[in-house]
Design a protein around this motif. Structure first.
Motif, PDB file in Angstrom:
ATOM      1  N   ASP A  66       0.826  -1.208   0.000  1.00 16.10           N
ATOM      2  CA  ASP A  66       0.000   0.000   0.000  1.00 16.10           C
ATOM      3  C   ASP A  66       0.860   1.257   0.000  1.00 16.10           C
ATOM      4  OD1 ASP A  66      -2.324  -1.443  -0.083  1.00 16.10           O
ATOM      5  OD2 ASP A  66      -2.682  -1.379   2.082  1.00 16.10           O
ATOM      6  N   LYS A  67       1.908   1.273   0.841  1.00 15.47           N
ATOM      7  CA  LYS A  67       2.826   2.419   0.876  1.00 15.47           C
ATOM      8  C   LYS A  67       3.514   2.583  -0.476  1.00 15.47           C
ATOM      9  CE  LYS A  67       4.216   2.786   5.736  1.00 15.47           C
ATOM     10  NZ  LYS A  67       5.351   2.653   6.680  1.00 15.47           N
ATOM     11  N   ALA A  68       3.972   1.455  -1.019  1.00 16.12           N
ATOM     12  CA  ALA A  68       4.669   1.492  -2.299  1.00 16.12           C
ATOM     13  C   ALA A  68       3.768   2.038  -3.400  1.00 16.12           C
ATOM     14  CB  ALA A  68       5.168   0.096  -2.671  1.00 16.12           C
ATOM     15  N   ASP A  69       2.531   1.554  -3.448  1.00 15.50           N
ATOM     16  CA  ASP A  69       1.585   1.992  -4.478  1.00 15.50           C
ATOM     17  C   ASP A  69       1.336   3.497  -4.387  1.00 15.50           C
ATOM     18  OD1 ASP A  69      -0.499   0.788  -6.532  1.00 15.50           O
ATOM     19  OD2 ASP A  69      -1.513   2.367  -5.414  1.00 15.50           O
ATOM     20  N   SER A  70       1.155   3.995  -3.173  1.00 12.03           N
ATOM     21  CA  SER A  70       0.910   5.417  -2.964  1.00 12.03           C
ATOM     22  C   SER A  70       2.095   6.259  -3.444  1.00 12.03           C
ATOM     23  CB  SER A  70       0.639   5.677  -1.479  1.00 12.03           C
ATOM     24  OG  SER A  70       0.513   7.060  -1.233  1.00 12.03           O
ATOM     25  N   LEU A  71       3.308   5.830  -3.087  1.00  9.39           N
ATOM     26  CA  LEU A  71       4.509   6.584  -3.470  1.00  9.39           C
ATOM     27  C   LEU A  71       4.753   6.519  -4.974  1.00  9.39           C
ATOM     28  CD1 LEU A  71       6.847   5.655  -0.500  1.00  9.39           C
ATOM     29  CD2 LEU A  71       6.089   7.961  -1.110  1.00  9.39           C
ATOM     30  N   TYR A  72       4.492   5.360  -5.598  1.00  2.35           N
ATOM     31  CA  TYR A  72       4.632   5.265  -7.052  1.00  2.35           C
ATOM     32  C   TYR A  72       3.664   6.229  -7.737  1.00  2.35           C
ATOM     33  CZ  TYR A  72       7.829   1.302  -7.467  1.00  2.35           C
ATOM     34  OH  TYR A  72       8.931   0.490  -7.440  1.00  2.35           O
ATOM     35  N   ASN A  73       2.442   6.279  -7.243  1.00  2.00           N
ATOM     36  CA  ASN A  73       1.461   7.205  -7.811  1.00  2.00           C
ATOM     37  C   ASN A  73       1.965   8.637  -7.751  1.00  2.00           C
ATOM     38  OD1 ASN A  73      -1.035   6.401  -8.994  1.00  2.00           O
ATOM     39  ND2 ASN A  73      -1.549   5.381  -7.090  1.00  2.00           N
ATOM     40  N   GLU A  74       2.513   9.024  -6.597  1.00  2.00           N
ATOM     41  CA  GLU A  74       3.026  10.390  -6.414  1.00  2.00           C
ATOM     42  C   GLU A  74       4.219  10.658  -7.320  1.00  2.00           C
ATOM     43  OE1 GLU A  74       3.815  11.361  -2.317  1.00  2.00           O
ATOM     44  OE2 GLU A  74       2.001  10.321  -1.646  1.00  2.00           O
ATOM     45  N   SER A  75       5.175   9.730  -7.344  1.00  2.00           N
ATOM     46  CA  SER A  75       6.392   9.975  -8.123  1.00  2.00           C
ATOM     47  C   SER A  75       6.101  10.005  -9.617  1.00  2.00           C
ATOM     48  CB  SER A  75       7.467   8.928  -7.804  1.00  2.00           C
ATOM     49  OG  SER A  75       7.030   7.629  -8.115  1.00  2.00           O
ATOM     50  N   VAL A  76       5.208   9.138 -10.080  1.00  2.00           N
ATOM     51  CA  VAL A  76       4.844   9.130 -11.501  1.00  2.00           C
ATOM     52  C   VAL A  76       4.157  10.436 -11.888  1.00  2.00           C
ATOM     53  CG1 VAL A  76       3.268   8.061 -13.162  1.00  2.00           C
ATOM     54  CG2 VAL A  76       4.811   6.633 -11.835  1.00  2.00           C
ATOM     55  N   ALA A  77       3.311  10.948 -11.002  1.00  2.00           N
ATOM     56  CA  ALA A  77       2.612  12.203 -11.289  1.00  2.00           C
ATOM     57  C   ALA A  77       3.570  13.388 -11.337  1.00  2.00           C
ATOM     58  CB  ALA A  77       1.554  12.457 -10.226  1.00  2.00           C
ATOM     59  N   LEU A  78       4.660  13.310 -10.579  1.00  2.00           N
ATOM     60  CA  LEU A  78       5.567  14.449 -10.463  1.00  2.00           C
ATOM     61  C   LEU A  78       6.750  14.416 -11.426  1.00  2.00           C
ATOM     62  CD1 LEU A  78       5.627  14.559  -6.566  1.00  2.00           C
ATOM     63  CD2 LEU A  78       4.669  16.331  -8.037  1.00  2.00           C
TER      64      LEU A  78
END
Length: 201
Positions: A66-78
């Motif tokens: 869950d943590k990994a998925d959230s951070l991937y979402n953020e990094s991909v968006a940025l």
């Protein structure tokens, strides 16, 4: 001195990468967090976002999906403007999507498509393995076998692990066990080779 601090941050990220390769997710996360804190204090948005993707990798390796998925979402968006980092993190995010307890193979296929279609980068052999497994999970067995057959001709190091997952999904336990044993032996050889290098290297 800003340059000195940037060098230390990059060194922390390098340590995180080494720990990732040796399977020490706890240390991988520890050093990625150190780099993240440093880049945040320096206000370096680009390196901060790249490190966010590194942290996502660490949490994925620690099975904190869950943590990994959230951070991937953020990094991909940025990281839209950084094509090199985007290709890396889209690939890692796709890998997470097929390996998580609640796999999203269609999402993984879309992410892999973005690497080639939006960022004009060829998939690595490992990402073709991810793609093949995603096809297996969506029931496209012939397409999966076609890709695995092509990769087998080139002696891809990660192939046995992905073949293990594929055969396990098919319920072919005999072939799954054989592939898992082959993967384990190859991994042990890689670890011995990696750990035989000096700490300085």
């Amino acid at each position: 001195d800003v340059k000195f601090k940037l060098a230390i941050g990059r060194l922390y990220n390098a340590f995180a990468s080494v720990y990732s390769k040796t399977g020490n997710a706890k240390k991988e996360i520890e050093y990625a967090l150190k780099a993240y804190s440093l880049f945040e204090a320096l206000g370096n948005v680009r390196l901060l976002n790249i490190t966010k993707g590194k942290l996502a990798m660490g949490y994925a390796n620690a099975r904190e999906f869950d943590k990994a998925d959230s951070l991937y979402n953020e990094s991909v968006a940025l990281l839209e403007e950084d094509s090199v980092s985007m290709a890396v993190y889209l690939g890692n995010y796709a890998r997470l999507k097929v390996l998580s307890p609640k796999p999203d193979p269609s999402g993984a296929i879309r992410l892999l498509g973005r690497i080639s279609n939006e960022y004009n980068r060829a998939l690595t052999a490992d990402l073709y393995c991810v793609y093949a497994y995603a096809l297996q999970l969506t029931g496209k067995i012939n397409e999966c076998d076609s890709i695995i057959g092509q990769l087998a001709k080139f002696g891809i190091s990660e192939l046995d692990y992905w073949r293990y997952l594929i055969y396990k999904h098919r319920g072919d336990n005999k072939m799954a066990l054989e592939c898992l044993e082959n993967s384990s032996r190859r991994y042990e050889r890689q670890m011995i080779s990696l750990l035989s290098n000096t700490t300085d290297n």
